[in-house]
Design a protein around this motif. Structure first.
Motif, PDB file in Angstrom:
ATOM      1  N   SER A 290       0.812  -1.221   0.000  1.00 14.66           N
ATOM      2  CA  SER A 290       0.000   0.000   0.000  1.00 14.66           C
ATOM      3  C   SER A 290       0.842   1.267   0.000  1.00 14.66           C
ATOM      4  CB  SER A 290      -0.932  -0.002   1.211  1.00 14.66           C
ATOM      5  OG  SER A 290      -0.169  -0.003   2.394  1.00 14.66           O
ATOM      6  N   ARG A 291       2.100   1.180  -0.449  1.00 12.94           N
ATOM      7  CA  ARG A 291       2.962   2.365  -0.499  1.00 12.94           C
ATOM      8  C   ARG A 291       2.476   3.315  -1.589  1.00 12.94           C
ATOM      9  NH1 ARG A 291       9.135   1.298  -0.528  1.00 12.94           N
ATOM     10  NH2 ARG A 291       8.654   1.077  -2.714  1.00 12.94           N
ATOM     11  N   ILE A 292       2.488   4.602  -1.282  1.00 13.31           N
ATOM     12  CA  ILE A 292       2.089   5.642  -2.228  1.00 13.31           C
ATOM     13  C   ILE A 292       3.307   6.482  -2.572  1.00 13.31           C
ATOM     14  CG2 ILE A 292       0.642   7.674  -2.588  1.00 13.31           C
ATOM     15  CD1 ILE A 292      -1.341   6.442  -0.634  1.00 13.31           C
ATOM     16  N   SER A 293       3.497   6.731  -3.847  1.00 15.85           N
ATOM     17  CA  SER A 293       4.649   7.499  -4.322  1.00 15.85           C
ATOM     18  C   SER A 293       4.341   8.995  -4.300  1.00 15.85           C
ATOM     19  CB  SER A 293       4.977   7.072  -5.754  1.00 15.85           C
ATOM     20  OG  SER A 293       5.897   7.958  -6.339  1.00 15.85           O
TER      21      SER A 293
ATOM     22  N   ASN B  31       0.532   7.023  -9.346  1.00 16.43           N
ATOM     23  CA  ASN B  31       1.046   6.519 -10.618  1.00 16.43           C
ATOM     24  C   ASN B  31       1.578   7.630 -11.518  1.00 16.43           C
ATOM     25  OD1 ASN B  31       0.444   3.902  -9.913  1.00 16.43           O
ATOM     26  ND2 ASN B  31      -1.585   3.965 -10.844  1.00 16.43           N
ATOM     27  N   LEU B  32       1.001   8.811 -11.435  1.00 18.87           N
ATOM     28  CA  LEU B  32       1.500   9.930 -12.225  1.00 18.87           C
ATOM     29  C   LEU B  32       2.928  10.279 -11.811  1.00 18.87           C
ATOM     30  CD1 LEU B  32       0.866  11.957 -14.435  1.00 18.87           C
ATOM     31  CD2 LEU B  32      -0.164  13.434 -12.708  1.00 18.87           C
ATOM     32  N   GLY B  33       3.235  10.104 -10.537  1.00 21.60           N
ATOM     33  CA  GLY B  33       4.591  10.330 -10.049  1.00 21.60           C
ATOM     34  C   GLY B  33       5.593   9.359 -10.655  1.00 21.60           C
ATOM     35  N   TYR B  34       5.183   8.093 -10.825  1.00 26.54           N
ATOM     36  CA  TYR B  34       6.054   7.111 -11.477  1.00 26.54           C
ATOM     37  C   TYR B  34       6.352   7.528 -12.916  1.00 26.54           C
ATOM     38  CZ  TYR B  34       5.290   3.790  -7.662  1.00 26.54           C
ATOM     39  OH  TYR B  34       5.257   3.170  -6.444  1.00 26.54           O
ATOM     40  N   ASP B  35       5.332   8.040 -13.619  1.00 25.43           N
ATOM     41  CA  ASP B  35       5.533   8.499 -14.995  1.00 25.43           C
ATOM     42  C   ASP B  35       6.491   9.681 -15.059  1.00 25.43           C
ATOM     43  OD1 ASP B  35       3.795   6.556 -15.883  1.00 25.43           O
ATOM     44  OD2 ASP B  35       2.070   7.914 -16.053  1.00 25.43           O
TER      45      ASP B  35
ATOM     46  N   TYR C 212       9.871   9.623 -17.401  1.00 28.13           N
ATOM     47  CA  TYR C 212       9.890  10.329 -18.679  1.00 28.13           C
ATOM     48  C   TYR C 212      10.451  11.750 -18.650  1.00 28.13           C
ATOM     49  CZ  TYR C 212       6.880   6.526 -20.139  1.00 28.13           C
ATOM     50  OH  TYR C 212       6.374   5.291 -20.415  1.00 28.13           O
ATOM     51  N   TYR C 213      10.482  12.416 -17.500  1.00 22.26           N
ATOM     52  CA  TYR C 213      10.842  13.826 -17.475  1.00 22.26           C
ATOM     53  C   TYR C 213      12.165  14.058 -16.761  1.00 22.26           C
ATOM     54  CZ  TYR C 213       5.976  14.089 -18.799  1.00 22.26           C
ATOM     55  OH  TYR C 213       4.783  13.896 -19.432  1.00 22.26           O
ATOM     56  N   GLN C 214      12.896  15.082 -17.218  1.00 23.06           N
ATOM     57  CA  GLN C 214      14.204  15.403 -16.657  1.00 23.06           C
ATOM     58  C   GLN C 214      14.421  16.921 -16.667  1.00 23.06           C
ATOM     59  OE1 GLN C 214      17.121  13.564 -19.129  1.00 23.06           O
ATOM     60  NE2 GLN C 214      16.086  14.129 -21.010  1.00 23.06           N
TER      61      GLN C 214
ATOM     62  N   SER D  31      -0.129  21.068  -6.299  1.00 25.37           N
ATOM     63  CA  SER D  31      -0.448  19.642  -6.243  1.00 25.37           C
ATOM     64  C   SER D  31      -0.976  19.264  -7.619  1.00 25.37           C
ATOM     65  CB  SER D  31      -1.501  19.361  -5.181  1.00 25.37           C
ATOM     66  OG  SER D  31      -1.003  19.678  -3.913  1.00 25.37           O
ATOM     67  N   VAL D  32      -0.188  18.511  -8.355  1.00 20.19           N
ATOM     68  CA  VAL D  32      -0.449  18.266  -9.768  1.00 20.19           C
ATOM     69  C   VAL D  32      -1.452  17.133  -9.955  1.00 20.19           C
ATOM     70  CG1 VAL D  32       0.616  17.618 -11.949  1.00 20.19           C
ATOM     71  CG2 VAL D  32       1.840  19.103 -10.365  1.00 20.19           C
ATOM     72  N   PHE D  33      -2.449  17.380 -10.818  1.00 21.37           N
ATOM     73  CA  PHE D  33      -3.422  16.356 -11.182  1.00 21.37           C
ATOM     74  C   PHE D  33      -3.203  15.838 -12.598  1.00 21.37           C
ATOM     75  CE2 PHE D  33      -6.037  19.037  -8.195  1.00 21.37           C
ATOM     76  CZ  PHE D  33      -5.842  18.225  -7.109  1.00 21.37           C
ATOM     77  N   LYS D  34      -2.723  16.712 -13.485  1.00 19.46           N
ATOM     78  CA  LYS D  34      -2.474  16.333 -14.881  1.00 19.46           C
ATOM     79  C   LYS D  34      -1.178  16.978 -15.353  1.00 19.46           C
ATOM     80  CE  LYS D  34      -7.353  16.114 -16.092  1.00 19.46           C
ATOM     81  NZ  LYS D  34      -8.404  16.671 -16.945  1.00 19.46           N
ATOM     82  N   ILE D  35      -0.423  16.245 -16.188  1.00 15.34           N
ATOM     83  CA  ILE D  35       0.814  16.761 -16.776  1.00 15.34           C
ATOM     84  C   ILE D  35       0.793  16.468 -18.265  1.00 15.34           C
ATOM     85  CG2 ILE D  35       3.314  16.472 -16.925  1.00 15.34           C
ATOM     86  CD1 ILE D  35       3.408  15.891 -14.031  1.00 15.34           C
ATOM     87  N   TYR D  36       1.173  17.480 -19.046  1.00 16.42           N
ATOM     88  CA  TYR D  36       1.295  17.322 -20.491  1.00 16.42           C
ATOM     89  C   TYR D  36       2.693  17.787 -20.902  1.00 16.42           C
ATOM     90  CZ  TYR D  36      -3.760  17.580 -19.887  1.00 16.42           C
ATOM     91  OH  TYR D  36      -5.042  17.383 -19.457  1.00 16.42           O
ATOM     92  N   PRO D  37       3.416  16.997 -21.668  1.00 15.88           N
ATOM     93  CA  PRO D  37       4.741  17.456 -22.124  1.00 15.88           C
ATOM     94  C   PRO D  37       4.589  18.574 -23.138  1.00 15.88           C
ATOM     95  CG  PRO D  37       4.216  15.342 -23.114  1.00 15.88           C
ATOM     96  CD  PRO D  37       3.111  15.658 -22.155  1.00 15.88           C
ATOM     97  N   LEU D  38       5.412  19.604 -23.018  1.00 16.72           N
ATOM     98  CA  LEU D  38       5.399  20.690 -23.980  1.00 16.72           C
ATOM     99  C   LEU D  38       6.632  20.605 -24.856  1.00 16.72           C
ATOM    100  CD1 LEU D  38       3.948  23.219 -24.960  1.00 16.72           C
ATOM    101  CD2 LEU D  38       5.262  24.528 -23.321  1.00 16.72           C
ATOM    102  N   ILE D  39       7.803  20.672 -24.250  1.00 16.19           N
ATOM    103  CA  ILE D  39       9.070  20.509 -24.981  1.00 16.19           C
ATOM    104  C   ILE D  39       9.925  19.580 -24.128  1.00 16.19           C
ATOM    105  CG2 ILE D  39      11.116  21.644 -25.856  1.00 16.19           C
ATOM    106  CD1 ILE D  39       9.484  24.232 -25.973  1.00 16.19           C
ATOM    107  N   LEU D  40      10.334  18.455 -24.699  1.00 16.48           N
ATOM    108  CA  LEU D  40      11.155  17.506 -23.967  1.00 16.48           C
ATOM    109  C   LEU D  40      12.601  17.658 -24.402  1.00 16.48           C
ATOM    110  CD1 LEU D  40       8.922  14.324 -24.107  1.00 16.48           C
ATOM    111  CD2 LEU D  40       9.140  15.963 -22.257  1.00 16.48           C
TER     112      LEU D  40
END
Length: 105
Positions: A24-27, A53-57, A61-63, A93-102
């Protein structure tokens, strides 16, 4: 708290921590970012908190130097950014993330 959208540039590597035990660990991923602005402003640093799960993504994917469009709830408090000389801290507190420029490095 207000629901808002921002364009943010990641300025430090995301840091991940966990709450709970066993299965039951939460990231929780925390990211130090900078609001995208045309003018120069020393108070444009923010902290993004991404749960679950969004935190795992985010970790996968992001740096640093990636630009993101983030949606979430915004809050202000006393600063923990002593090295940036800020008096207030903006936390989203983020609910949604969209990549703009990677970053392609």
């Amino acid at each position: 708290m207000n629901y808002t959208s921002f364009i943010v540039k990641i300025t430090q590597n995301p840091e991940q921590s966990f709450f709970g035990s066993g299965d039951s660990r939460i990231s929780l991923v925390e990211i130090l970012g900078k609001f995208y602005q045309f003018r120069t402003n020393s108070a444009n640093i923010c902290k993004l908190s991404v749960w679950g799960n969004l935190g795992y993504d985010v970790m996968q994917y992001y740096q640093i130097n990636d630009y993101l469009i983030v949606e979430g709830s915004i809050a202000r408090s006393n600063s923990h950014f002593e090295d940036h000389n800020l008096f207030t801290e903006i936390e989203i507190s983020v609910f949604k993330i969209y990549p703009l420029i990677l970053n392609n490095t």
